[in-house]
Design a protein around this motif. Structure first.
Motif, PDB file in Angstrom:
ATOM      1  N   GLY A  40      30.281  51.920  11.506  1.00  0.00           N
ATOM      2  CA  GLY A  40      28.833  52.251  11.792  1.00  0.00           C
ATOM      3  C   GLY A  40      27.721  51.632  11.208  1.00  0.00           C
ATOM      4  N   LEU A  41      26.492  51.648  11.509  1.00  0.00           N
ATOM      5  CA  LEU A  41      25.497  51.033  10.964  1.00  0.00           C
ATOM      6  C   LEU A  41      25.028  51.751   9.670  1.00  0.00           C
ATOM      7  CD1 LEU A  41      23.227  50.049  14.006  1.00  0.00           C
ATOM      8  CD2 LEU A  41      25.112  48.581  12.922  1.00  0.00           C
ATOM      9  N   ARG A  42      24.996  52.939   9.691  1.00  0.00           N
ATOM     10  CA  ARG A  42      24.566  53.765   8.715  1.00  0.00           C
ATOM     11  C   ARG A  42      25.139  53.487   7.291  1.00  0.00           C
ATOM     12  NH1 ARG A  42      24.814  58.113  10.747  1.00  0.00           N
ATOM     13  NH2 ARG A  42      22.652  58.467  11.637  1.00  0.00           N
ATOM     14  N   ARG A  43      26.491  53.617   7.535  1.00  0.00           N
ATOM     15  CA  ARG A  43      27.204  53.450   6.269  1.00  0.00           C
ATOM     16  C   ARG A  43      27.637  51.836   5.930  1.00  0.00           C
ATOM     17  NH1 ARG A  43      32.764  56.391   7.582  1.00  0.00           N
ATOM     18  NH2 ARG A  43      33.224  55.688   5.414  1.00  0.00           N
ATOM     19  N   ILE A 117      28.282  48.130  21.001  1.00  0.00           N
ATOM     20  CA  ILE A 117      27.154  48.468  22.030  1.00  0.00           C
ATOM     21  C   ILE A 117      27.206  50.271  22.380  1.00  0.00           C
ATOM     22  CG2 ILE A 117      25.412  48.280  23.706  1.00  0.00           C
ATOM     23  CD1 ILE A 117      26.035  45.183  23.675  1.00  0.00           C
ATOM     24  N   GLY A 118      28.179  50.294  23.202  1.00  0.00           N
ATOM     25  CA  GLY A 118      28.366  51.686  23.605  1.00  0.00           C
ATOM     26  C   GLY A 118      28.982  52.311  22.645  1.00  0.00           C
ATOM     27  N   GLY A 119      29.956  51.882  21.706  1.00  0.00           N
ATOM     28  CA  GLY A 119      30.502  52.787  20.596  1.00  0.00           C
ATOM     29  C   GLY A 119      29.498  53.170  19.896  1.00  0.00           C
ATOM     30  N   LEU A 120      28.583  52.356  19.245  1.00  0.00           N
ATOM     31  CA  LEU A 120      27.705  52.766  18.459  1.00  0.00           C
ATOM     32  C   LEU A 120      26.341  53.496  18.865  1.00  0.00           C
ATOM     33  CD1 LEU A 120      26.859  49.679  16.067  1.00  0.00           C
ATOM     34  CD2 LEU A 120      28.190  51.641  15.559  1.00  0.00           C
ATOM     35  N   LEU A 121      26.313  53.485  20.149  1.00  0.00           N
ATOM     36  CA  LEU A 121      25.308  54.226  20.797  1.00  0.00           C
ATOM     37  C   LEU A 121      25.924  55.842  21.086  1.00  0.00           C
ATOM     38  CD1 LEU A 121      23.779  52.475  24.116  1.00  0.00           C
ATOM     39  CD2 LEU A 121      22.502  53.667  22.258  1.00  0.00           C
ATOM     40  N   ARG A 122      27.009  55.961  21.162  1.00  0.00           N
ATOM     41  CA  ARG A 122      27.757  57.339  21.006  1.00  0.00           C
ATOM     42  C   ARG A 122      27.664  57.997  19.608  1.00  0.00           C
ATOM     43  NH1 ARG A 122      31.016  54.606  24.900  1.00  0.00           N
ATOM     44  NH2 ARG A 122      32.454  54.149  23.167  1.00  0.00           N
ATOM     45  N   LEU A 123      28.013  57.066  18.640  1.00  0.00           N
ATOM     46  CA  LEU A 123      28.188  57.706  17.268  1.00  0.00           C
ATOM     47  C   LEU A 123      26.762  57.698  16.596  1.00  0.00           C
ATOM     48  CD1 LEU A 123      31.164  55.682  16.106  1.00  0.00           C
ATOM     49  CD2 LEU A 123      31.358  58.035  16.657  1.00  0.00           C
ATOM     50  N   GLU A 124      25.718  56.793  16.834  1.00  0.00           N
ATOM     51  CA  GLU A 124      24.633  56.812  15.940  1.00  0.00           C
ATOM     52  C   GLU A 124      23.434  56.522  16.689  1.00  0.00           C
ATOM     53  OE1 GLU A 124      26.445  55.359  11.825  1.00  0.00           O
ATOM     54  OE2 GLU A 124      25.826  53.711  12.859  1.00  0.00           O
ATOM     55  N   PRO A 125      23.125  56.984  17.925  1.00  0.00           N
ATOM     56  CA  PRO A 125      22.419  56.990  18.804  1.00  0.00           C
ATOM     57  C   PRO A 125      21.003  56.612  18.224  1.00  0.00           C
ATOM     58  CG  PRO A 125      22.803  59.243  19.081  1.00  0.00           C
ATOM     59  CD  PRO A 125      23.872  58.399  18.086  1.00  0.00           C
ATOM     60  N   GLU A 126      20.468  57.361  17.334  1.00  0.00           N
ATOM     61  CA  GLU A 126      19.214  57.381  16.538  1.00  0.00           C
ATOM     62  C   GLU A 126      18.992  56.166  15.803  1.00  0.00           C
ATOM     63  OE1 GLU A 126      21.960  58.634  13.282  1.00  0.00           O
ATOM     64  OE2 GLU A 126      21.710  59.129  15.451  1.00  0.00           O
ATOM     65  N   ILE A 127      19.956  55.295  15.432  1.00  0.00           N
ATOM     66  CA  ILE A 127      19.975  54.049  14.846  1.00  0.00           C
ATOM     67  C   ILE A 127      20.045  53.056  15.808  1.00  0.00           C
ATOM     68  CG2 ILE A 127      21.092  52.552  13.192  1.00  0.00           C
ATOM     69  CD1 ILE A 127      21.831  54.938  11.436  1.00  0.00           C
ATOM     70  N   MET A 128      20.782  53.166  16.840  1.00  0.00           N
ATOM     71  CA  MET A 128      20.929  52.021  17.871  1.00  0.00           C
ATOM     72  C   MET A 128      19.807  51.888  18.469  1.00  0.00           C
ATOM     73  SD  MET A 128      23.429  49.573  17.747  1.00  0.00           S
ATOM     74  CE  MET A 128      23.523  49.221  19.731  1.00  0.00           C
ATOM     75  N   LEU A 129      19.220  52.877  19.050  1.00  0.00           N
ATOM     76  CA  LEU A 129      18.209  53.067  20.113  1.00  0.00           C
ATOM     77  C   LEU A 129      16.923  51.837  19.794  1.00  0.00           C
ATOM     78  CD1 LEU A 129      17.517  56.892  21.060  1.00  0.00           C
ATOM     79  CD2 LEU A 129      18.585  55.013  22.299  1.00  0.00           C
ATOM     80  N   PRO A 130      16.417  51.866  18.594  1.00  0.00           N
ATOM     81  CA  PRO A 130      15.544  50.665  18.469  1.00  0.00           C
ATOM     82  C   PRO A 130      15.912  49.498  18.900  1.00  0.00           C
ATOM     83  CG  PRO A 130      15.392  52.314  16.561  1.00  0.00           C
ATOM     84  CD  PRO A 130      16.795  52.483  17.289  1.00  0.00           C
ATOM     85  N   PHE A 131      17.187  49.148  18.537  1.00  0.00           N
ATOM     86  CA  PHE A 131      17.643  47.789  18.956  1.00  0.00           C
ATOM     87  C   PHE A 131      17.835  47.447  20.527  1.00  0.00           C
ATOM     88  CE2 PHE A 131      19.341  48.188  14.441  1.00  0.00           C
ATOM     89  CZ  PHE A 131      18.948  47.217  13.970  1.00  0.00           C
ATOM     90  N   LEU A 132      17.679  48.807  21.315  1.00  0.00           N
ATOM     91  CA  LEU A 132      18.046  48.505  22.578  1.00  0.00           C
ATOM     92  C   LEU A 132      16.610  48.950  23.326  1.00  0.00           C
ATOM     93  CD1 LEU A 132      21.493  50.335  23.052  1.00  0.00           C
ATOM     94  CD2 LEU A 132      20.822  47.797  23.184  1.00  0.00           C
TER      95      LEU A 132
END
Length: 215
Positions: A40-43, A117-132
Motif C-alpha cells: 500500500g501507499l501508506r506503509r 489502481i483498483g486495488g489501492l482504491l479498495r484498500l486506501e481510498p483516502e490516499i488514492m483519491l487525490p491522485f484520481l
C-alpha cells in the motif's frame, strides 16, 4: 505495427510529459509498483522502493522524485499501458459504436481489477483519491483528448459527419471515473453484459447526438 506505432506516438503527445523509459528508471518504477501493490501507499517509503530496486535513495530522487512523484509516474505508466491494450482490443470491431461499447467495458473492468489502481482504491481510498481527482487534471485531459482523437478518426474513416468529439469524450471519461470512485449506483454494472448494456443505452446516444448535430 504501423497503426500501433501511430497510436503510441499520439498517446505520448496527449499525455504530455513522457515518463522515464531508460532501464534504470523502469527498474525503479517496477520496484515502486511492486512495493505499492504489496504494502500500500501508506506503509511505503522512498527508502523501501530504493531497497526493492537495489539502488540508493538519492538515485530514486534523481531519476523519479519523491514519493508522490513515484506514485504519479507509476499511474501514468499504467494509464499508457492499459489505453494501448484497450486500443488493441477494439481495433478490429466494425463500427465506432461497437468500439465505444467494448472500450468502455474494457476500461471499467481493467481499472476495477487493476492491482495498483483498483486495488489501492479498495484498500486506501483516502490516499488514492487525490491522485484520481484533484491531482489528476493533466491525465484526465490527456485521456479525454486521446479518446476524442480516436472518435474523430473513426467518424472520418466511416464517412460520417465530423463534429468536435471533445464534449462526448469528456462525458465518457467523467462517467468512467465516477463509477470507479463510487460504485454504489442504481445502475447494475456487476458484469460485462450489464456494462455493455449500459454503454449501448447511455453512451452510444451521446455519440449519435453529436453526429446528428454535425450533420
Amino acid at each position: 505495427m504501423e497503426a500501433r506505432t501511430t497510436n503510441e506516438t499520439l498517446l505520448a503527445h496527449v499525455l504530455g510529459e513522457t515518463p522515464p523509459s531508460d532501464a534504470l528508471s523502469e527498474q525503479i518504477l517496477d520496484a515502486a509498483r511492486e512495493q505499492f501493490v504489496t504494502f500500500g501507499l501508506r506503509r511505503s517509503t522512498v527508502d523501501d522502493v530504493a531497497k526493492r530496486a537495489r539502488v540508493s535513495r538519492v538515485t530514486v530522487y534523481r531519476r523519479i522524485g519523491n514519493k508522490d512523484s513515484l506514485v504519479s509516474a507509476c499511474l501514468l505508466r499504467e494509464y499508457r499501458r492499459f489505453v494501448m491494450e484497450v486500443d488493441d482490443a477494439v481495433a478490429a470491431l466494425p463500427t465506432t459504436e461497437d468500439r465505444l461499447v467494448e472500450g468502455f467495458v474494457a476500461v471499467l473492468g481493467h481499472l476495477r481489477e487493476h492491482p495498483l489502481i483498483g486495488g489501492l482504491l479498495r484498500l486506501e481510498p483516502e490516499i488514492m483519491l487525490p491522485f484520481l481527482t484533484l491531482e489528476s487534471g493533466p491525465a484526465f485531459l490527456a485521456i479525454r483528448d486521446y479518446l476524442a482523437d480516436r472518435l474523430l478518426h473513426a467518424s472520418r474513416a466511416e464517412g460520417r459527419p465530423v463534429s468536435d468529439p471533445t464534449p462526448v469524450a469528456e462525458l465518457m471519461v467523467r462517467i468512467t471515473v465516477s463509477f470507479l470512485l463510487n460504485p454504489v449506483s442504481s445502475f447494475e454494472l456487476d458484469d460485462d453484459t450489464q456494462v455493455r448494456a449500459f454503454a449501448r443505452c447511455y453512451l452510444v446516444p451521446l455519440l449519435t447526438a453529436a453526429q446528428q448535430t454535425a450533420g
